[in-house]
Motif scaffolding. Structure first.
Motif, PDB file in Angstrom:
ATOM      1  N   ALA A 170       0.814  -1.216   0.000  1.00 10.96           N
ATOM      2  CA  ALA A 170       0.000   0.000   0.000  1.00 10.96           C
ATOM      3  C   ALA A 170       0.847   1.265   0.000  1.00 10.96           C
ATOM      4  O   ALA A 170       0.382   2.327  -0.406  1.00 10.96           O
ATOM      5  CB  ALA A 170      -0.948  -0.003   1.199  1.00 10.96           C
TER       6      ALA A 170
ATOM      7  N   TYR B  39       1.802   4.710  -7.489  1.00 12.25           N
ATOM      8  CA  TYR B  39       1.229   4.276  -8.766  1.00 12.25           C
ATOM      9  C   TYR B  39       2.128   4.767  -9.896  1.00 12.25           C
ATOM     10  O   TYR B  39       2.680   5.859  -9.826  1.00 12.25           O
ATOM     11  CB  TYR B  39      -0.177   4.842  -8.953  1.00 12.25           C
ATOM     12  CG  TYR B  39      -1.207   4.193  -8.077  1.00 12.25           C
ATOM     13  CD1 TYR B  39      -1.811   3.006  -8.455  1.00 12.25           C
ATOM     14  CD2 TYR B  39      -1.573   4.763  -6.869  1.00 12.25           C
ATOM     15  CE1 TYR B  39      -2.755   2.398  -7.649  1.00 12.25           C
ATOM     16  CE2 TYR B  39      -2.518   4.166  -6.055  1.00 12.25           C
ATOM     17  CZ  TYR B  39      -3.112   2.981  -6.454  1.00 12.25           C
ATOM     18  OH  TYR B  39      -4.045   2.381  -5.651  1.00 12.25           O
TER      19      TYR B  39
ATOM     20  N   TYR C 259      -5.611   1.610 -10.825  1.00 16.66           N
ATOM     21  CA  TYR C 259      -5.832   0.195 -10.543  1.00 16.66           C
ATOM     22  C   TYR C 259      -4.619  -0.374  -9.830  1.00 16.66           C
ATOM     23  O   TYR C 259      -3.492   0.067 -10.037  1.00 16.66           O
ATOM     24  CB  TYR C 259      -6.192  -0.616 -11.801  1.00 16.66           C
ATOM     25  CG  TYR C 259      -5.039  -0.913 -12.733  1.00 16.66           C
ATOM     26  CD1 TYR C 259      -4.156  -1.970 -12.492  1.00 16.66           C
ATOM     27  CD2 TYR C 259      -4.841  -0.161 -13.873  1.00 16.66           C
ATOM     28  CE1 TYR C 259      -3.113  -2.247 -13.349  1.00 16.66           C
ATOM     29  CE2 TYR C 259      -3.802  -0.433 -14.751  1.00 16.66           C
ATOM     30  CZ  TYR C 259      -2.947  -1.482 -14.477  1.00 16.66           C
ATOM     31  OH  TYR C 259      -1.906  -1.744 -15.338  1.00 16.66           O
ATOM     32  N   ASP C 260      -4.891  -1.333  -8.964  1.00 16.35           N
ATOM     33  CA  ASP C 260      -3.840  -2.051  -8.247  1.00 16.35           C
ATOM     34  C   ASP C 260      -3.561  -3.373  -8.943  1.00 16.35           C
ATOM     35  O   ASP C 260      -4.491  -4.050  -9.400  1.00 16.35           O
ATOM     36  CB  ASP C 260      -4.269  -2.353  -6.803  1.00 16.35           C
ATOM     37  CG  ASP C 260      -4.315  -1.101  -5.937  1.00 16.35           C
ATOM     38  OD1 ASP C 260      -3.549  -0.164  -6.208  1.00 16.35           O
ATOM     39  OD2 ASP C 260      -5.117  -1.080  -4.987  1.00 16.35           O
TER      40      ASP C 260
ATOM     41  N   ASP D   1      -1.431  -8.980  -5.951  1.00 17.78           N
ATOM     42  CA  ASP D   1      -0.199  -9.113  -5.150  1.00 17.78           C
ATOM     43  C   ASP D   1       0.881  -9.922  -5.853  1.00 17.78           C
ATOM     44  O   ASP D   1       2.064  -9.571  -5.799  1.00 17.78           O
ATOM     45  CB  ASP D   1      -0.503  -9.754  -3.788  1.00 17.78           C
ATOM     46  CG  ASP D   1      -1.269  -8.821  -2.874  1.00 17.78           C
ATOM     47  OD1 ASP D   1      -1.481  -7.636  -3.241  1.00 17.78           O
ATOM     48  OD2 ASP D   1      -1.664  -9.275  -1.784  1.00 17.78           O
TER      49      ASP D   1
ATOM     50  N   ILE E 156       3.029  -7.752  -8.361  1.00 17.87           N
ATOM     51  CA  ILE E 156       3.724  -6.527  -7.945  1.00 17.87           C
ATOM     52  C   ILE E 156       5.240  -6.672  -8.030  1.00 17.87           C
ATOM     53  O   ILE E 156       5.917  -5.794  -8.530  1.00 17.87           O
ATOM     54  CB  ILE E 156       3.267  -6.074  -6.542  1.00 17.87           C
ATOM     55  CG1 ILE E 156       1.830  -5.557  -6.649  1.00 17.87           C
ATOM     56  CG2 ILE E 156       4.194  -4.991  -5.990  1.00 17.87           C
ATOM     57  CD1 ILE E 156       1.233  -5.084  -5.351  1.00 17.87           C
TER      58      ILE E 156
ATOM     59  N   TYR F 221       6.099  -0.265  -8.210  1.00 15.35           N
ATOM     60  CA  TYR F 221       4.755   0.316  -8.234  1.00 15.35           C
ATOM     61  C   TYR F 221       3.706  -0.699  -7.807  1.00 15.35           C
ATOM     62  O   TYR F 221       3.842  -1.888  -8.056  1.00 15.35           O
ATOM     63  CB  TYR F 221       4.412   0.813  -9.652  1.00 15.35           C
ATOM     64  CG  TYR F 221       5.380   1.833 -10.176  1.00 15.35           C
ATOM     65  CD1 TYR F 221       5.328   3.150  -9.743  1.00 15.35           C
ATOM     66  CD2 TYR F 221       6.351   1.476 -11.108  1.00 15.35           C
ATOM     67  CE1 TYR F 221       6.228   4.098 -10.228  1.00 15.35           C
ATOM     68  CE2 TYR F 221       7.247   2.420 -11.602  1.00 15.35           C
ATOM     69  CZ  TYR F 221       7.175   3.723 -11.156  1.00 15.35           C
ATOM     70  OH  TYR F 221       8.064   4.650 -11.634  1.00 15.35           O
ATOM     71  N   ARG F 222       2.643  -0.204  -7.206  1.00  9.05           N
ATOM     72  CA  ARG F 222       1.528  -1.053  -6.780  1.00  9.05           C
ATOM     73  C   ARG F 222       0.490  -1.226  -7.882  1.00  9.05           C
ATOM     74  O   ARG F 222      -0.380  -2.080  -7.802  1.00  9.05           O
ATOM     75  CB  ARG F 222       0.875  -0.468  -5.542  1.00  9.05           C
ATOM     76  CG  ARG F 222       0.151   0.840  -5.828  1.00  9.05           C
ATOM     77  CD  ARG F 222      -0.338   1.554  -4.620  1.00  9.05           C
ATOM     78  NE  ARG F 222      -1.539   0.972  -4.075  1.00  9.05           N
ATOM     79  CZ  ARG F 222      -2.160   1.442  -3.016  1.00  9.05           C
ATOM     80  NH1 ARG F 222      -1.685   2.509  -2.387  1.00  9.05           N
ATOM     81  NH2 ARG F 222      -3.250   0.889  -2.568  1.00  9.05           N
ATOM     82  N   GLY F 223       0.545  -0.356  -8.885  1.00  6.59           N
ATOM     83  CA  GLY F 223      -0.416  -0.371  -9.985  1.00  6.59           C
ATOM     84  C   GLY F 223      -0.171   0.844 -10.852  1.00  6.59           C
ATOM     85  O   GLY F 223       0.936   1.391 -10.854  1.00  6.59           O
TER      86      GLY F 223
END
Length: 163
Positions: A9, A13, A86-87, A90, A93, A101-103
């Motif tokens: 988290a 992005y 958008y994510d 998991d 990633i 980046y997470r998304g």
């Protein structure tokens, strides 16, 4: 919240553009991702915005890199009101973008294609797609991988009246 969730988290992005490329009939370009193991992952062109690059410049560069379409063959019709986030799941990633980046934070554009199908060439220097086709806007959400569907739903809703 576990430690891994907190770490994910905290990742930013990736700045990105998305391109809804529509032909004169209002159909939308989709490409089948070359890296899809199932062979059923279709998407609209998209890609990262480089440091110092405007979203519009990234759009033109990405369109050329992914479809071979030259800038004089398109008109920008609309730009999304806001970024669409958008994510990644998991498990992706750590595999994409060096795990930085997470998304993605995508700025979407509706672009009118003024050329002919023969002007499209997905056999680019670094191909992203191994097939392409024109699709109805209502088909787009079902064609994309599940984690991107909310974004596609929002983009179709935002641009549908302009197709």
């Amino acid at each position: 919240m576990n430690r891994k969730t907190v770490e994910l988290a905290s990742l930013p992005y990736r700045p990105c553009v998305g391109i809804m490329l529509a032909n004169r009939q209002g159909h939308v370009f989709v490409g089948q991702r070359i890296d899809s193991k199932e062979g059923d992952a279709w998407q609209m062109p998209q890609g990262g915005i480089d440091i110092g690059e405007s979203a519009e410049d990234a759009l033109i560069r990405e369109l050329d890199e992914e479809t071979g379409i030259a800038s004089h063959l398109v008109d920008i019709i609309a730009r999304s009101v806001h970024e669409h986030l958008y994510d990644l799941p998991d498990e992706l990633i750590g595999k994409l973008w060096g795990g930085k980046y997470r998304g993605q934070a995508q700025r979407w554009f509706l672009v009118r294609f003024k050329g002919e199908d023969s002007d499209i060439n997905i056999a680019t220097a670094h191909p992203e797609f191994d097939a392409w086709r024109w699709a109805e806007a209502d088909q787009l959400v079902e064609l994309i991988v599940p984690f991107k569907r909310p974004v596609y739903r929002e983009v179709v809703q935002e641009f549908r009246h302009l197709l």
